[in-house]
Design an enzyme around this catalytic site. Structure first.
Site, PDB file in Angstrom:
ATOM      1  N   THR A 189     -31.132 -33.445 -22.229  1.00 56.82           N
ATOM      2  CA  THR A 189     -32.218 -34.113 -22.959  1.00 56.82           C
ATOM      3  C   THR A 189     -31.641 -35.038 -24.030  1.00 56.82           C
ATOM      4  O   THR A 189     -30.693 -34.671 -24.720  1.00 56.82           O
ATOM      5  CB  THR A 189     -33.107 -33.054 -23.646  1.00 56.82           C
ATOM      6  OG1 THR A 189     -33.813 -32.367 -22.636  1.00 56.82           O
ATOM      7  CG2 THR A 189     -34.087 -33.664 -24.628  1.00 56.82           C
ATOM      8  N   ARG A 217     -45.868 -26.176 -17.825  1.00 57.52           N
ATOM      9  CA  ARG A 217     -45.027 -25.815 -18.985  1.00 57.52           C
ATOM     10  C   ARG A 217     -44.630 -27.071 -19.776  1.00 57.52           C
ATOM     11  O   ARG A 217     -44.260 -28.090 -19.228  1.00 57.52           O
ATOM     12  CB  ARG A 217     -43.776 -25.093 -18.489  1.00 57.52           C
ATOM     13  CG  ARG A 217     -42.828 -24.617 -19.586  1.00 57.52           C
ATOM     14  CD  ARG A 217     -41.702 -25.604 -19.849  1.00 57.52           C
ATOM     15  NE  ARG A 217     -40.762 -25.080 -20.833  1.00 57.52           N
ATOM     16  CZ  ARG A 217     -39.765 -25.803 -21.342  1.00 57.52           C
ATOM     17  NH1 ARG A 217     -39.595 -27.056 -20.979  1.00 57.52           N
ATOM     18  NH2 ARG A 217     -38.959 -25.281 -22.234  1.00 57.52           N
ATOM     19  N   VAL A 218     -44.717 -26.960 -21.083  1.00 56.90           N
ATOM     20  CA  VAL A 218     -44.275 -28.029 -21.984  1.00 56.90           C
ATOM     21  C   VAL A 218     -43.266 -27.418 -22.947  1.00 56.90           C
ATOM     22  O   VAL A 218     -43.478 -26.316 -23.455  1.00 56.90           O
ATOM     23  CB  VAL A 218     -45.473 -28.623 -22.760  1.00 56.90           C
ATOM     24  CG1 VAL A 218     -45.008 -29.569 -23.856  1.00 56.90           C
ATOM     25  CG2 VAL A 218     -46.423 -29.328 -21.799  1.00 56.90           C
ATOM     26  N   GLY A 219     -42.182 -28.122 -23.194  1.00 57.06           N
ATOM     27  CA  GLY A 219     -41.151 -27.601 -24.090  1.00 57.06           C
ATOM     28  C   GLY A 219     -41.275 -28.135 -25.499  1.00 57.06           C
ATOM     29  O   GLY A 219     -42.352 -28.570 -25.944  1.00 57.06           O
ATOM     30  N   ASP A 220     -40.180 -28.120 -26.211  1.00 52.21           N
ATOM     31  CA  ASP A 220     -40.162 -28.558 -27.610  1.00 52.21           C
ATOM     32  C   ASP A 220     -40.068 -30.068 -27.774  1.00 52.21           C
ATOM     33  O   ASP A 220     -40.477 -30.621 -28.796  1.00 52.21           O
ATOM     34  CB  ASP A 220     -38.962 -27.929 -28.337  1.00 52.21           C
ATOM     35  CG  ASP A 220     -37.648 -28.381 -27.709  1.00 52.21           C
ATOM     36  OD1 ASP A 220     -37.552 -28.396 -26.460  1.00 52.21           O
ATOM     37  OD2 ASP A 220     -36.708 -28.733 -28.452  1.00 52.21           O
ATOM     38  N   THR A 240     -31.994 -30.031 -28.549  1.00 53.15           N
ATOM     39  CA  THR A 240     -31.869 -29.947 -27.098  1.00 53.15           C
ATOM     40  C   THR A 240     -31.627 -28.480 -26.754  1.00 53.15           C
ATOM     41  O   THR A 240     -31.107 -27.733 -27.577  1.00 53.15           O
ATOM     42  CB  THR A 240     -30.735 -30.868 -26.594  1.00 53.15           C
ATOM     43  OG1 THR A 240     -30.613 -30.733 -25.171  1.00 53.15           O
ATOM     44  CG2 THR A 240     -29.395 -30.549 -27.224  1.00 53.15           C
ATOM     45  N   GLY A 241     -32.022 -28.085 -25.568  1.00 52.38           N
ATOM     46  CA  GLY A 241     -31.822 -26.696 -25.170  1.00 52.38           C
ATOM     47  C   GLY A 241     -33.136 -26.000 -24.850  1.00 52.38           C
ATOM     48  O   GLY A 241     -34.122 -26.665 -24.530  1.00 52.38           O
ATOM     49  N   GLY A 243     -36.436 -24.940 -25.128  1.00 54.76           N
ATOM     50  CA  GLY A 243     -37.503 -25.395 -26.011  1.00 54.76           C
ATOM     51  C   GLY A 243     -38.323 -24.278 -26.610  1.00 54.76           C
ATOM     52  O   GLY A 243     -38.796 -24.385 -27.746  1.00 54.76           O
TER      53      GLY A 243
HETATM   54  C1  SD4 Z   1     -37.156 -28.304 -23.049  1.00 54.74           C
HETATM   55  N1  SD4 Z   1     -35.656 -28.833 -24.830  1.00 54.74           N
HETATM   56  O1  SD4 Z   1     -37.995 -28.767 -22.301  1.00 54.74           O
HETATM   57  C2  SD4 Z   1     -36.040 -29.198 -23.493  1.00 54.74           C
HETATM   58  C3  SD4 Z   1     -34.942 -29.135 -22.497  1.00 54.74           C
HETATM   59  C4  SD4 Z   1     -33.637 -29.690 -22.932  1.00 54.74           C
HETATM   60  O2  SD4 Z   1     -31.580 -30.460 -22.425  1.00 54.74           O
HETATM   61  O3  SD4 Z   1     -33.368 -29.956 -24.059  1.00 54.74           O
HETATM   62  N2  SD4 Z   1     -32.744 -29.921 -22.035  1.00 54.74           N
HETATM   63  O4  SD4 Z   1     -37.172 -27.130 -23.427  1.00 54.74           O
END
Ligand code: SD4
Length: 328
Positions: A189, A217-220, A240-241, A243
């Site tokens: 990301t 699903r929705v992340g951060d 990133t990571g 979420g």
């Molecule tokens: C998520 N934070 O959708 C994002 C994914 C991500 O590198 O950062 N990927 O949770």
């Protein structure tokens, strides 16, 4: 994948790439700037991971006197268009039903922001998010409504699955093993933060989210305060990571608030990761990386596991800066 490998394999001692304070700092201790900085560094742009092309694009905008908002939008669009990045924009991996659904948000120096979540068939969610910010009285548009809005704004419909992601999805379906894990190797990301020549700060964050996620699903990344936050008085942060964990701690907002209270970007990112680890004692199976910049142009990053880095472009040149990590 190749970026991660590059990060792992590249020599940390490559001349001029990494400054002495970075090399000498230990895994968990706060990394202090080597000298007291009096004058703000600007313009400057940083982004999660080693996105050289994206940061170069943003830097070009800043160097020509462009503003931070244009710089971050133009910058992250490079990754949205790059089909070899399989976690952003076109070419992003789909959800468990085979649909590519994109999340993005953008925030300017006045605190204006726009976001799209669960957007399909549009290659540049960041630009749709900017249109939400500038052309509507709202902040977040989701799903079909966001897609309809994008068409009305002149965006074209595109198939976002590529041959590669279609093939990988067919493979995944054979076992359909659903894991809510973002480890060290499977995400890219882009979150980007910039300060322009006037000293104004803006940020952008865009992703296709977790591969093979549950539909809906929705992340951060598109959540203001979680995946991105900008406060023109203080600084900005992005994540990133995984979420879910970033949302639980409102990570980017937390980091900006910690900087407001006097922490350096580095110290604030470390505290952000520690808050998450306090809620995840003994859990080692996920990755998160935070990146922050303050009003002076000082930067910092921290992550759960080694492997995260950020690219920085400022008047002194550009470099890929490896992040220290909670676990060694
Ligand atoms: C998520 N934070 O959708 C994002 C994914 C991500 O590198 O950062 N990927 O949770």
């Amino acid at each position: 994948m190749h970026r991660r490998k590059f990060l792992k394999n590249s020599s940390l001692t490559t001349a001029g790439l990494i400054s002495a304070p970075v090399l000498s700092s230990c895994k968990t201790e706060p990394k202090m700037e080597s000298a007291v900085q009096t004058e703000a560094i600007k313009p400057i742009v940083v982004c999660t991971w080693d996105f050289h092309n994206a940061s170069t694009k943003a830097w070009e905008v800043l160097q020509k006197g462009g503003n931070a908002l244009d710089a971050v939008e133009e910058g992250v669009r490079v990754e949205e268009a790059d089909v070899t990045n399989e976690t952003v924009g076109k070419g992003g991996r789909p959800d468990r039903d085979g649909n590519v659904t994109l999340d993005a948000c953008i925030m300017d120096s006045a605190g204006n922001c726009g976001s799209v979540v669960y957007l399909q068939n549009i290659a540049h969610p960041i630009s749709v998010a900017r249109k939400v910010m500038e052309e509507t009285p709202h902040i977040i548009l989701a799903g079909k409504g966001a897609e309809q809005f994008a068409y009305e704004q002149g965006f074209k419909k595109e198939d976002l699955l590529t041959e590669s992601t279609r093939r990988q999805y067919e493979e995944w379906k054979k076992e359909s093993k659903y894991e809510t894990i973002i480890n060290i190797e499977n995400h890219d990301t882009i979150g980007m933060l910039a300060i322009d020549a006037k000293g104004d700060i803006a940020g952008a964050c865009t992703t296709s989210g977790m591969a093979y996620k549950v539909a809906g699903r929705v992340g951060d990344s598109p959540i203001i305060g979680a995946g991105l936050f900008v406060d023109n008085e203080v600084g900005a942060a992005t994540a990133t990571g995984v979420g879910e964990e970033v949302i639980r701690t409102v990570g980017s907002f937390l980091i900006v608030e910690l900087m407001r209270q006097g922490k350096s970007p580095q110290e604030a990112c470390e505290e952000g990761v520690k808050r998450i680890m306090e809620k995840n004692k003994d859990r080692k199976d996920f990755q998160i990386g935070f990146l922050a910049i303050n009003k002076k142009g000082e930067t910092g990053a921290y992550c759960v596991h080694p492997g995260f880095s950020y690219r920085k472009y400022d008047p002194n040149g550009h470099e890929n800066v490896p992040s220290n990590s909670f676990y060694s």
